[in-house]
Design an enzyme around this catalytic site. Sequence first.
Site, short mmCIF file in Angstrom:
data_model
loop_
_atom_site.label_atom_id
_atom_site.label_comp_id
_atom_site.label_asym_id
_atom_site.label_seq_id
_atom_site.Cartn_x
_atom_site.Cartn_y
_atom_site.Cartn_z
N LYS A 43 -16.03 7.05 3.87
CA LYS A 43 -15.27 5.52 3.61
C LYS A 43 -16.10 4.45 3.10
O LYS A 43 -15.95 3.25 2.80
CB LYS A 43 -13.79 5.45 4.42
CG LYS A 43 -13.65 6.93 4.27
CD LYS A 43 -12.41 5.98 5.87
CE LYS A 43 -11.73 7.52 5.91
NZ LYS A 43 -10.65 6.85 7.14
N GLU A 99 -24.33 4.27 -1.15
CA GLU A 99 -24.04 4.75 -0.16
C GLU A 99 -24.56 3.53 1.03
O GLU A 99 -24.78 2.56 0.33
CB GLU A 99 -25.29 5.74 0.80
CG GLU A 99 -25.30 6.07 1.72
CD GLU A 99 -24.28 6.53 2.38
OE1 GLU A 99 -23.07 6.02 2.29
OE2 GLU A 99 -25.09 8.27 2.36
N ASP A 100 -23.69 3.52 2.07
CA ASP A 100 -23.35 2.46 2.99
C ASP A 100 -25.09 2.03 4.13
O ASP A 100 -25.83 1.69 3.95
CB ASP A 100 -22.55 2.17 3.86
CG ASP A 100 -22.54 3.84 5.00
OD1 ASP A 100 -22.25 4.44 4.20
OD2 ASP A 100 -21.13 3.60 5.31
N ASP A 103 -29.68 7.53 7.65
CA ASP A 103 -29.39 7.73 9.01
C ASP A 103 -30.65 8.03 8.73
O ASP A 103 -31.90 8.15 9.09
CB ASP A 103 -28.43 7.65 9.64
CG ASP A 103 -28.54 7.55 10.93
OD1 ASP A 103 -29.56 7.01 11.72
OD2 ASP A 103 -27.58 8.26 11.96
N PHE A 152 -26.56 0.86 16.59
CA PHE A 152 -25.98 1.33 15.41
C PHE A 152 -24.83 0.15 15.43
O PHE A 152 -24.82 -0.45 16.27
CB PHE A 152 -24.86 2.07 16.89
CG PHE A 152 -23.82 3.45 15.78
CD1 PHE A 152 -24.10 4.13 15.27
CD2 PHE A 152 -22.53 2.28 15.75
CE1 PHE A 152 -23.09 5.35 15.06
CE2 PHE A 152 -21.74 3.03 15.10
CZ PHE A 152 -21.36 4.51 14.85
N ARG A 165 -13.83 -1.79 10.30
CA ARG A 165 -14.67 -1.52 8.90
C ARG A 165 -14.17 -2.93 7.94
O ARG A 165 -14.95 -3.58 7.17
CB ARG A 165 -14.22 -0.79 8.22
CG ARG A 165 -14.60 1.07 9.07
CD ARG A 165 -13.65 2.25 7.88
NE ARG A 165 -14.35 3.09 8.16
CZ ARG A 165 -14.61 4.18 7.47
NH1 ARG A 165 -16.21 3.59 7.29
NH2 ARG A 165 -14.83 5.14 8.35
#
Length: 176
Positions: A43, A99-100, A103, A152, A165
Amino acid sequence: MPVEPETEVLLSRTEIAAAIDRLAAEVRRDYLGKCPLLVGILKGSFVFMADLVRRLDFPLEIDFVRLSSYGPGTESSGQVRVVQGLRSPVRGREVLVIEDIVDTGLTDSYFLEYLRKRRPASLRLCSLLDKPARRRFPVKIDYLGFSIPDRFVVGYGLDLDEKYRNLSDVCVLVEG
Ligand code: IMP
């Protein structure tokens, strides 16, 4: 209501908007007249995708997939699952994955290989964020918003256990 950890802005909405202007110019330069298929990874990419495509003033198509490499919490489970696959044919298309954040690279190395097998005319990756210190699986990011430290982050589509979000900035969680 449970108390959520406090957040601190890492990248402001203004900085994000400027980065997306730059990315949109790069994508436009490379895809104008090619009707690319932009594939958002849900998401997390939904906010970035929405802002990026509204800066692209030429024909393109959009699809989404849902992949999951994270269980609850902040650590990857080490396995990618396709929760919802692509509906659009990929063969012969100019495909740009949105893509967000990259990682460990597990999700994107898996998904790019999955797409490559389906023979697109071209295949590139656009990511808002990159955490290079965490990389375990090599991934080439063709269009990148920001490289960030190993923290993070939440907001602007990114979550912690589905929360945050909706924040307009990219934030870090404040401990304690
Ligand atoms: P990777 O497979 O380890 O590269 O992780 C990719 C996915 O993990 C991203 O698409 C995000 O959904 C999630 N992720 C990785 N780092 C973060 C973070 O700092 N905040 C929120 N989600 C993250």
